[in-house]
Design a protein around this motif. Structure first.
Motif, PDB file in Angstrom:
ATOM      1  N   PRO A 107       0.849  -1.196   0.000  1.00 53.01           N
ATOM      2  CA  PRO A 107       0.000   0.000   0.000  1.00 53.01           C
ATOM      3  C   PRO A 107       0.884   1.246   0.000  1.00 53.01           C
ATOM      4  CG  PRO A 107       0.114  -0.920   2.204  1.00 53.01           C
ATOM      5  CD  PRO A 107       0.858  -1.878   1.297  1.00 53.01           C
ATOM      6  N   CYS A 108       0.435   2.301  -0.625  1.00 46.09           N
ATOM      7  CA  CYS A 108       1.150   3.572  -0.591  1.00 46.09           C
ATOM      8  C   CYS A 108       0.842   4.227   0.749  1.00 46.09           C
ATOM      9  CB  CYS A 108       0.688   4.455  -1.750  1.00 46.09           C
ATOM     10  SG  CYS A 108       1.548   6.026  -1.844  1.00 46.09           S
ATOM     11  N   THR A 109       1.888   4.546   1.506  1.00 46.35           N
ATOM     12  CA  THR A 109       1.711   5.176   2.815  1.00 46.35           C
ATOM     13  C   THR A 109       2.576   6.435   2.858  1.00 46.35           C
ATOM     14  OG1 THR A 109       3.557   4.053   3.915  1.00 46.35           O
ATOM     15  CG2 THR A 109       1.440   2.870   3.849  1.00 46.35           C
ATOM     16  N   PRO A 110       2.466   7.227   3.919  1.00 46.05           N
ATOM     17  CA  PRO A 110       3.299   8.432   3.999  1.00 46.05           C
ATOM     18  C   PRO A 110       4.807   8.151   4.020  1.00 46.05           C
ATOM     19  CG  PRO A 110       1.435   8.649   5.464  1.00 46.05           C
ATOM     20  CD  PRO A 110       1.423   7.226   4.953  1.00 46.05           C
ATOM     21  N   TYR A 111       5.217   6.949   4.352  1.00 44.07           N
ATOM     22  CA  TYR A 111       6.645   6.618   4.392  1.00 44.07           C
ATOM     23  C   TYR A 111       7.039   5.541   3.379  1.00 44.07           C
ATOM     24  CZ  TYR A 111       4.717   2.853   7.178  1.00 44.07           C
ATOM     25  OH  TYR A 111       3.964   1.785   7.593  1.00 44.07           O
ATOM     26  N   LEU A 112       6.086   4.950   2.678  1.00 45.94           N
ATOM     27  CA  LEU A 112       6.365   3.900   1.698  1.00 45.94           C
ATOM     28  C   LEU A 112       5.692   4.281   0.381  1.00 45.94           C
ATOM     29  CD1 LEU A 112       7.370   0.648   1.635  1.00 45.94           C
ATOM     30  CD2 LEU A 112       4.947   0.442   1.187  1.00 45.94           C
ATOM     31  N   PHE A 113       6.502   4.685  -0.575  1.00 52.72           N
ATOM     32  CA  PHE A 113       5.965   5.130  -1.859  1.00 52.72           C
ATOM     33  C   PHE A 113       5.970   3.987  -2.858  1.00 52.72           C
ATOM     34  CE2 PHE A 113       7.207   9.907  -1.447  1.00 52.72           C
ATOM     35  CZ  PHE A 113       6.359  10.026  -0.368  1.00 52.72           C
ATOM     36  N   THR A 114       4.916   3.925  -3.631  1.00 55.30           N
ATOM     37  CA  THR A 114       4.763   2.923  -4.682  1.00 55.30           C
ATOM     38  C   THR A 114       4.700   3.638  -6.025  1.00 55.30           C
ATOM     39  OG1 THR A 114       2.362   3.018  -4.453  1.00 55.30           O
ATOM     40  CG2 THR A 114       3.525   1.344  -3.144  1.00 55.30           C
ATOM     41  N   PRO A 115       4.883   2.905  -7.121  1.00 51.50           N
ATOM     42  CA  PRO A 115       4.754   3.565  -8.423  1.00 51.50           C
ATOM     43  C   PRO A 115       3.305   3.946  -8.694  1.00 51.50           C
ATOM     44  CG  PRO A 115       5.188   1.217  -8.698  1.00 51.50           C
ATOM     45  CD  PRO A 115       5.244   1.497  -7.236  1.00 51.50           C
ATOM     46  N   LEU A 116       3.138   4.939  -9.534  1.00 55.82           N
ATOM     47  CA  LEU A 116       1.795   5.318  -9.971  1.00 55.82           C
ATOM     48  C   LEU A 116       1.344   4.308 -11.013  1.00 55.82           C
ATOM     49  CD1 LEU A 116       2.598   9.075 -10.296  1.00 55.82           C
ATOM     50  CD2 LEU A 116       0.889   8.129  -8.745  1.00 55.82           C
ATOM     51  N   LEU A 117       0.121   3.843 -10.898  1.00 54.19           N
ATOM     52  CA  LEU A 117      -0.363   2.836 -11.842  1.00 54.19           C
ATOM     53  C   LEU A 117      -0.643   3.420 -13.222  1.00 54.19           C
ATOM     54  CD1 LEU A 117      -2.697   0.740  -9.532  1.00 54.19           C
ATOM     55  CD2 LEU A 117      -0.374   0.235 -10.287  1.00 54.19           C
ATOM     56  N   ASN A 118      -1.115   4.653 -13.276  1.00 57.69           N
ATOM     57  CA  ASN A 118      -1.430   5.296 -14.554  1.00 57.69           C
ATOM     58  C   ASN A 118      -0.900   6.727 -14.557  1.00 57.69           C
ATOM     59  OD1 ASN A 118      -3.043   3.115 -15.725  1.00 57.69           O
ATOM     60  ND2 ASN A 118      -4.458   3.579 -14.058  1.00 57.69           N
ATOM     61  N   PRO A 119       0.411   6.896 -14.721  1.00 55.38           N
ATOM     62  CA  PRO A 119       0.946   8.266 -14.725  1.00 55.38           C
ATOM     63  C   PRO A 119       0.382   9.055 -15.909  1.00 55.38           C
ATOM     64  CG  PRO A 119       2.621   6.690 -15.399  1.00 55.38           C
ATOM     65  CD  PRO A 119       1.429   5.894 -14.967  1.00 55.38           C
ATOM     66  N   THR A 120       0.024  10.313 -15.643  1.00 53.92           N
ATOM     67  CA  THR A 120      -0.598  11.124 -16.698  1.00 53.92           C
ATOM     68  C   THR A 120       0.188  12.384 -17.030  1.00 53.92           C
ATOM     69  OG1 THR A 120      -1.975  12.244 -15.054  1.00 53.92           O
ATOM     70  CG2 THR A 120      -2.926  10.308 -16.145  1.00 53.92           C
ATOM     71  N   THR A 121       1.132  12.771 -16.190  1.00 54.74           N
ATOM     72  CA  THR A 121       1.897  13.994 -16.445  1.00 54.74           C
ATOM     73  C   THR A 121       3.371  13.641 -16.635  1.00 54.74           C
ATOM     74  OG1 THR A 121       2.434  14.405 -14.123  1.00 54.74           O
ATOM     75  CG2 THR A 121       0.317  15.285 -14.936  1.00 54.74           C
ATOM     76  N   PRO A 122       4.143  14.539 -17.221  1.00 54.79           N
ATOM     77  CA  PRO A 122       5.589  14.292 -17.340  1.00 54.79           C
ATOM     78  C   PRO A 122       6.259  14.102 -15.970  1.00 54.79           C
ATOM     79  CG  PRO A 122       4.945  16.104 -18.778  1.00 54.79           C
ATOM     80  CD  PRO A 122       3.743  15.763 -17.946  1.00 54.79           C
ATOM     81  N   GLN A 123       5.782  14.828 -14.959  1.00 55.98           N
ATOM     82  CA  GLN A 123       6.342  14.685 -13.615  1.00 55.98           C
ATOM     83  C   GLN A 123       6.096  13.272 -13.078  1.00 55.98           C
ATOM     84  OE1 GLN A 123       4.235  17.122 -14.537  1.00 55.98           O
ATOM     85  NE2 GLN A 123       5.358  19.033 -14.297  1.00 55.98           N
ATOM     86  N   GLU A 124       4.891  12.773 -13.295  1.00 59.43           N
ATOM     87  CA  GLU A 124       4.568  11.421 -12.834  1.00 59.43           C
ATOM     88  C   GLU A 124       5.379  10.372 -13.588  1.00 59.43           C
ATOM     89  OE1 GLU A 124      -0.044  12.283 -11.440  1.00 59.43           O
ATOM     90  OE2 GLU A 124       0.323  11.282 -13.361  1.00 59.43           O
ATOM     91  N   GLU A 125       5.599  10.602 -14.872  1.00 61.12           N
ATOM     92  CA  GLU A 125       6.439   9.687 -15.666  1.00 61.12           C
ATOM     93  C   GLU A 125       7.866   9.680 -15.122  1.00 61.12           C
ATOM     94  OE1 GLU A 125       5.702   7.663 -18.158  1.00 61.12           O
ATOM     95  OE2 GLU A 125       3.643   8.261 -18.577  1.00 61.12           O
ATOM     96  N   ARG A 126       8.409  10.866 -14.813  1.00 62.54           N
ATOM     97  CA  ARG A 126       9.768  10.950 -14.262  1.00 62.54           C
ATOM     98  C   ARG A 126       9.842  10.265 -12.899  1.00 62.54           C
ATOM     99  NH1 ARG A 126       9.635  16.027 -16.725  1.00 62.54           N
ATOM    100  NH2 ARG A 126       9.159  17.134 -14.804  1.00 62.54           N
ATOM    101  N   TYR A 127       8.816  10.481 -12.088  1.00 60.96           N
ATOM    102  CA  TYR A 127       8.767   9.818 -10.781  1.00 60.96           C
ATOM    103  C   TYR A 127       8.807   8.299 -10.963  1.00 60.96           C
ATOM    104  CZ  TYR A 127       6.668   7.663  -6.678  1.00 60.96           C
ATOM    105  OH  TYR A 127       6.419   6.831  -5.617  1.00 60.96           O
ATOM    106  N   ASN A 128       7.959   7.772 -11.831  1.00 58.95           N
ATOM    107  CA  ASN A 128       7.924   6.323 -12.036  1.00 58.95           C
ATOM    108  C   ASN A 128       9.266   5.802 -12.552  1.00 58.95           C
ATOM    109  OD1 ASN A 128       5.395   5.785 -11.055  1.00 58.95           O
ATOM    110  ND2 ASN A 128       4.546   5.086 -12.997  1.00 58.95           N
ATOM    111  N   ARG A 129       9.888   6.514 -13.488  1.00 61.55           N
ATOM    112  CA  ARG A 129      11.199   6.077 -13.999  1.00 61.55           C
ATOM    113  C   ARG A 129      12.237   6.062 -12.880  1.00 61.55           C
ATOM    114  NH1 ARG A 129       9.820   9.147 -18.475  1.00 61.55           N
ATOM    115  NH2 ARG A 129      11.114  10.890 -17.781  1.00 61.55           N
ATOM    116  N   SER A 130      12.243   7.104 -12.058  1.00 60.14           N
ATOM    117  CA  SER A 130      13.187   7.159 -10.935  1.00 60.14           C
ATOM    118  C   SER A 130      12.904   6.058  -9.921  1.00 60.14           C
ATOM    119  CB  SER A 130      13.109   8.521 -10.242  1.00 60.14           C
ATOM    120  OG  SER A 130      13.549   9.529 -11.094  1.00 60.14           O
ATOM    121  N   HIS A 131      11.641   5.844  -9.661  1.00 59.92           N
ATOM    122  CA  HIS A 131      11.229   4.800  -8.718  1.00 59.92           C
ATOM    123  C   HIS A 131      11.704   3.433  -9.210  1.00 59.92           C
ATOM    124  CE1 HIS A 131       8.531   2.084  -6.551  1.00 59.92           C
ATOM    125  NE2 HIS A 131       8.298   3.070  -5.695  1.00 59.92           N
ATOM    126  N   ILE A 132      11.443   3.140 -10.467  1.00 61.92           N
ATOM    127  CA  ILE A 132      11.836   1.847 -11.046  1.00 61.92           C
ATOM    128  C   ILE A 132      13.354   1.703 -11.054  1.00 61.92           C
ATOM    129  CG2 ILE A 132      11.890   0.543 -13.217  1.00 61.92           C
ATOM    130  CD1 ILE A 132       8.994   1.697 -13.684  1.00 61.92           C
TER     131      ILE A 132
END
Length: 159
Positions: free
Chosen positions: A42-67
Motif C-alpha cells: 500500500p502507498c503510505t506516507p513513508y512507503l511510496f509505490t509507483p503510480l499505476l497510470n501516470p498522466t503527467t511528465p512529472q509522474e512519468e519521471r517519478y515512475n522512472r526514478s522509482h523503477i
C-alpha cells in the motif's frame, strides 16, 4: 542488508514488512526517510509505490526514478544469491538451520561489501540475467494519506 527469517517457505515481502519492526518504527516516527515498494504494497506516507497510470511528465519521471532505484535493490538481492548459491535453490534443511544459514550469508555479504570484495568473475555474468527478471506485481488499494504525500513529493522533486 537487513533480513527477517521468521517464516517458513515463500512468504510475500509485503507480509514480512507488515509484521516487522522497521514498519513499526516508521509508523512511530523514528525515521524521516522514504521507502520504495512495488505495487504489492500500500502507498503510505513513508512507503511510496509507483503510480499505476501516470498522466503527467512529472509522474512519468517519478515512475522512472522509482523503477531505477528499485532495480538497484533487486540487483543487490541478485548479487547476494549469486555470491551464495545455496540461496538460489532454496533450503532443504530444518527451519532453524535454514534461518542460521540465511543470516550467516547476509552477514558475510555485508562484510564482503565493507571489505570491498569483488564478486567472483563467474558470478558477474549471471547477476545481470537474474536482476532483469520481471517483478510480478499485484494491486492493493493505496491509503489516502500515502497518495497525498506521494503527490507532494512528485510536485516538489519532479517538476
Amino acid at each position: 542488508m537487513d533480513i527477517v527469517t521468521r517464516w517458513r517457505g515463500s512468504v510475500h515481502d509485503s507480509r514480512i514488512f507488515r509484521e516487522c519492526r522497521l514498519k513499526q518504527r516508521f509508523e512511530a516516527g523514528a525515521f524521516s526517510g522514504i521507502l520504495l515498494g512495488d505495487s504489492g504494497y500500500p502507498c503510505t506516507p513513508y512507503l511510496f509505490t509507483p503510480l499505476l497510470n501516470p498522466t503527467t511528465p512529472q509522474e512519468e519521471r517519478y515512475n522512472r526514478s522509482h523503477i531505477h532505484t528499485r532495480n538497484t535493490v533487486e540487483r543487490c538481492f541478485g548479487l547476494w544469491k549469486q555470491r551464495f548459491r545455496c540461496l538460489l535453490r532454496g533450503m532443504f534443511r530444518d527451519i532453524e538451520t535454514a534461518k542460521k544459514t540465511i543470516v550467516a550469508c547476509a552477514v558475510l555479504h555485508n562484510m564482503a561489501i565493507d571489505m570491498r570484495e569483488d564478486v567472483f568473475s563467474g558470478e558477474r555474468d549471471s547477476i545481470e540475467q537474474y536482476s532483469s527478471e520481471p517483478i510480478v506485481q499485484r494491486y492493493i488499494a493505496p491509503s489516502i494519506r500515502g497518495n497525498i504525500r506521494r503527490r507532494q513529493f512528485i510536485e516538489t522533486h519532479f517538476q
